[in-house]
Design a protein around this motif. Structure first.
Motif, PDB file in Angstrom:
ATOM      1  N   SER A  50       0.921  -1.244  -0.050  1.00 61.33           N
ATOM      2  CA  SER A  50      -0.071   0.094  -0.060  1.00 61.33           C
ATOM      3  C   SER A  50       0.844   1.181  -0.052  1.00 61.33           C
ATOM      4  N   THR A  51       2.075   1.278   0.254  1.00 63.91           N
ATOM      5  CA  THR A  51       2.917   2.259   0.284  1.00 63.91           C
ATOM      6  C   THR A  51       3.755   2.888  -0.976  1.00 63.91           C
ATOM      7  N   LEU A  52       3.349   1.912  -1.945  1.00 61.85           N
ATOM      8  CA  LEU A  52       4.077   2.380  -3.306  1.00 61.85           C
ATOM      9  C   LEU A  52       3.574   3.478  -4.028  1.00 61.85           C
ATOM     10  N   ARG A  53       4.414   4.277  -4.587  1.00 65.46           N
ATOM     11  CA  ARG A  53       3.963   5.312  -5.200  1.00 65.46           C
ATOM     12  C   ARG A  53       3.104   5.147  -6.575  1.00 65.46           C
ATOM     13  N   ALA A  55       2.681   5.010  -9.834  1.00 64.95           N
ATOM     14  CA  ALA A  55       3.244   4.669 -10.999  1.00 64.95           C
ATOM     15  C   ALA A  55       3.875   3.164 -10.956  1.00 64.95           C
ATOM     16  N   HIS A  56       4.708   3.233  -9.765  1.00 66.10           N
ATOM     17  CA  HIS A  56       5.105   1.801  -9.482  1.00 66.10           C
ATOM     18  C   HIS A  56       4.010   0.808  -9.109  1.00 66.10           C
ATOM     19  N   ARG A  57       2.791   1.374  -8.312  1.00 63.56           N
ATOM     20  CA  ARG A  57       1.656   0.637  -7.870  1.00 63.56           C
ATOM     21  C   ARG A  57       1.219   0.067  -9.148  1.00 63.56           C
ATOM     22  N   MET A  58       0.903   0.893 -10.056  1.00 61.01           N
ATOM     23  CA  MET A  58       0.312   0.473 -11.434  1.00 61.01           C
ATOM     24  C   MET A  58       1.162  -0.764 -12.131  1.00 61.01           C
ATOM     25  N   GLU A  59       2.494  -0.665 -12.207  1.00 63.27           N
ATOM     26  CA  GLU A  59       3.282  -1.496 -12.724  1.00 63.27           C
ATOM     27  C   GLU A  59       3.267  -2.941 -12.004  1.00 63.27           C
ATOM     28  N   ILE A  60       3.191  -2.954 -10.420  1.00 59.16           N
ATOM     29  CA  ILE A  60       3.039  -4.019  -9.522  1.00 59.16           C
ATOM     30  C   ILE A  60       1.749  -4.690  -9.987  1.00 59.16           C
ATOM     31  N   ILE A  61       0.580  -3.983  -9.919  1.00 51.45           N
ATOM     32  CA  ILE A  61      -0.655  -4.609 -10.080  1.00 51.45           C
ATOM     33  C   ILE A  61      -0.597  -5.202 -11.461  1.00 51.45           C
ATOM     34  N   LEU A  62      -0.145  -4.671 -12.395  1.00 52.49           N
ATOM     35  CA  LEU A  62      -0.251  -5.214 -13.715  1.00 52.49           C
ATOM     36  C   LEU A  62       0.849  -6.453 -13.812  1.00 52.49           C
ATOM     37  N   HIS A  63       1.938  -6.571 -13.186  1.00 48.01           N
ATOM     38  CA  HIS A  63       2.809  -7.789 -12.947  1.00 48.01           C
ATOM     39  C   HIS A  63       1.990  -8.785 -12.377  1.00 48.01           C
ATOM     40  N   GLU A  64       1.184  -8.613 -11.412  1.00 51.19           N
ATOM     41  CA  GLU A  64       0.556  -9.550 -10.654  1.00 51.19           C
ATOM     42  C   GLU A  64      -0.720 -10.179 -11.680  1.00 51.19           C
ATOM     43  N   ILE A  65      -1.388  -9.295 -12.056  1.00 44.60           N
ATOM     44  CA  ILE A  65      -2.221  -9.464 -13.152  1.00 44.60           C
ATOM     45  C   ILE A  65      -1.695 -10.552 -14.225  1.00 44.60           C
ATOM     46  N   ILE A  66      -0.743 -10.374 -14.558  1.00 40.63           N
ATOM     47  CA  ILE A  66       0.025 -11.109 -15.787  1.00 40.63           C
ATOM     48  C   ILE A  66       0.344 -12.517 -14.848  1.00 40.63           C
ATOM     49  N   HIS A  67       0.734 -12.786 -13.831  1.00 39.76           N
ATOM     50  CA  HIS A  67       0.973 -13.801 -13.297  1.00 39.76           C
ATOM     51  C   HIS A  67      -0.461 -14.652 -13.056  1.00 39.76           C
ATOM     52  N   ALA A  68      -1.520 -13.941 -12.720  1.00 41.18           N
ATOM     53  CA  ALA A  68      -2.712 -14.568 -12.404  1.00 41.18           C
ATOM     54  C   ALA A  68      -3.330 -15.000 -13.634  1.00 41.18           C
ATOM     55  N   TYR A  69      -3.001 -14.439 -14.957  1.00 47.15           N
ATOM     56  CA  TYR A  69      -3.453 -14.838 -16.402  1.00 47.15           C
ATOM     57  C   TYR A  69      -2.697 -16.190 -16.696  1.00 47.15           C
ATOM     58  N   ASP A  70      -1.297 -16.198 -16.573  1.00 47.00           N
ATOM     59  CA  ASP A  70      -0.683 -17.204 -16.870  1.00 47.00           C
ATOM     60  C   ASP A  70       0.826 -17.425 -15.887  1.00 47.00           C
ATOM     61  N   ILE A  71       0.600 -18.250 -14.937  1.00 46.58           N
ATOM     62  CA  ILE A  71       1.569 -18.434 -13.938  1.00 46.58           C
ATOM     63  C   ILE A  71       2.937 -18.957 -14.843  1.00 46.58           C
ATOM     64  N   THR A  72       2.838 -19.585 -15.943  1.00 46.30           N
ATOM     65  CA  THR A  72       3.920 -20.248 -16.745  1.00 46.30           C
ATOM     66  C   THR A  72       5.023 -19.146 -17.399  1.00 46.30           C
ATOM     67  N   ILE A  73       4.546 -17.945 -17.566  1.00 47.80           N
ATOM     68  CA  ILE A  73       5.432 -16.790 -18.110  1.00 47.80           C
ATOM     69  C   ILE A  73       6.504 -16.759 -17.265  1.00 47.80           C
ATOM     70  N   PRO A  74       7.729 -16.680 -17.932  1.00 49.79           N
ATOM     71  CA  PRO A  74       8.994 -16.440 -17.172  1.00 49.79           C
ATOM     72  C   PRO A  74       8.874 -14.967 -16.372  1.00 49.79           C
ATOM     73  N   GLU A  75       9.456 -14.936 -15.329  1.00 52.76           N
ATOM     74  CA  GLU A  75       9.414 -13.691 -14.546  1.00 52.76           C
ATOM     75  C   GLU A  75      10.172 -12.709 -15.261  1.00 52.76           C
ATOM     76  N   ILE A  76      11.095 -12.645 -15.959  1.00 49.35           N
ATOM     77  CA  ILE A  76      11.732 -11.528 -16.458  1.00 49.35           C
ATOM     78  C   ILE A  76      10.913 -11.067 -17.704  1.00 49.35           C
ATOM     79  N   ARG A  77       9.987 -11.860 -18.418  1.00 46.77           N
ATOM     80  CA  ARG A  77       9.089 -11.612 -19.329  1.00 46.77           C
ATOM     81  C   ARG A  77       7.836 -10.919 -18.827  1.00 46.77           C
ATOM     82  N   VAL A  78       7.565 -11.246 -17.584  1.00 46.51           N
ATOM     83  CA  VAL A  78       6.374 -10.664 -16.681  1.00 46.51           C
ATOM     84  C   VAL A  78       6.763  -9.270 -16.464  1.00 46.51           C
ATOM     85  N   ARG A  79       8.081  -9.059 -15.830  1.00 49.93           N
ATOM     86  CA  ARG A  79       8.695  -8.005 -15.448  1.00 49.93           C
ATOM     87  C   ARG A  79       8.708  -6.880 -16.678  1.00 49.93           C
TER      88      ARG A  79
END
Length: 95
Positions: A50-53, A55-79
């Motif tokens: 909850s303390t993220l600024r 712009a960074h919060r948006m990136e992290i939310i998108l990052h985690e939604i991508i994981h929710a969509y497909d857990i098999t995508i490699p971490e570097i690609r998700v980032r």
């Protein structure tokens, strides 16, 4: 707290003070590295610091939604994908 739909399933997104502690509360043992967000597959729960600024919060939310969509995508690609989408949406005025 909000619910988003990913692949026709509802996922709860929560802003929390301590992502690691909240993940432990759900039975996940996390390593000591910094943790801005996590996608808990079994619970269909996304936790975000909850303390993220904004712009960074948006990136992290998108990052985690991508994981929710497909857990098999490699971490570097998700980032890279999350960062690219967040920057594009930010430039388009989404906050």
């Amino acid at each position: 707290m909000a619910v988003v739909v990913v692949r026709k399933q509802g996922w709860t997104v929560e802003m929390v003070d301590d992502v690691r502690e909240e993940a432990r509360r759900h039975g996940y043992d996390m390593d000591p590295a910094e943790l801005d967000g996590i996608c808990l597959q079994r619970e269909r729960l996304i936790l975000v610091d909850s303390t993220l600024r904004r712009a960074h919060r948006m990136e992290i939310i998108l990052h985690e939604i991508i994981h929710a969509y497909d857990i098999t995508i490699p971490e570097i690609r998700v980032r890279l994908l999350a960062r690219t989408l967040a920057r594009a949406l930010w430039r388009l005025g989404y906050r």
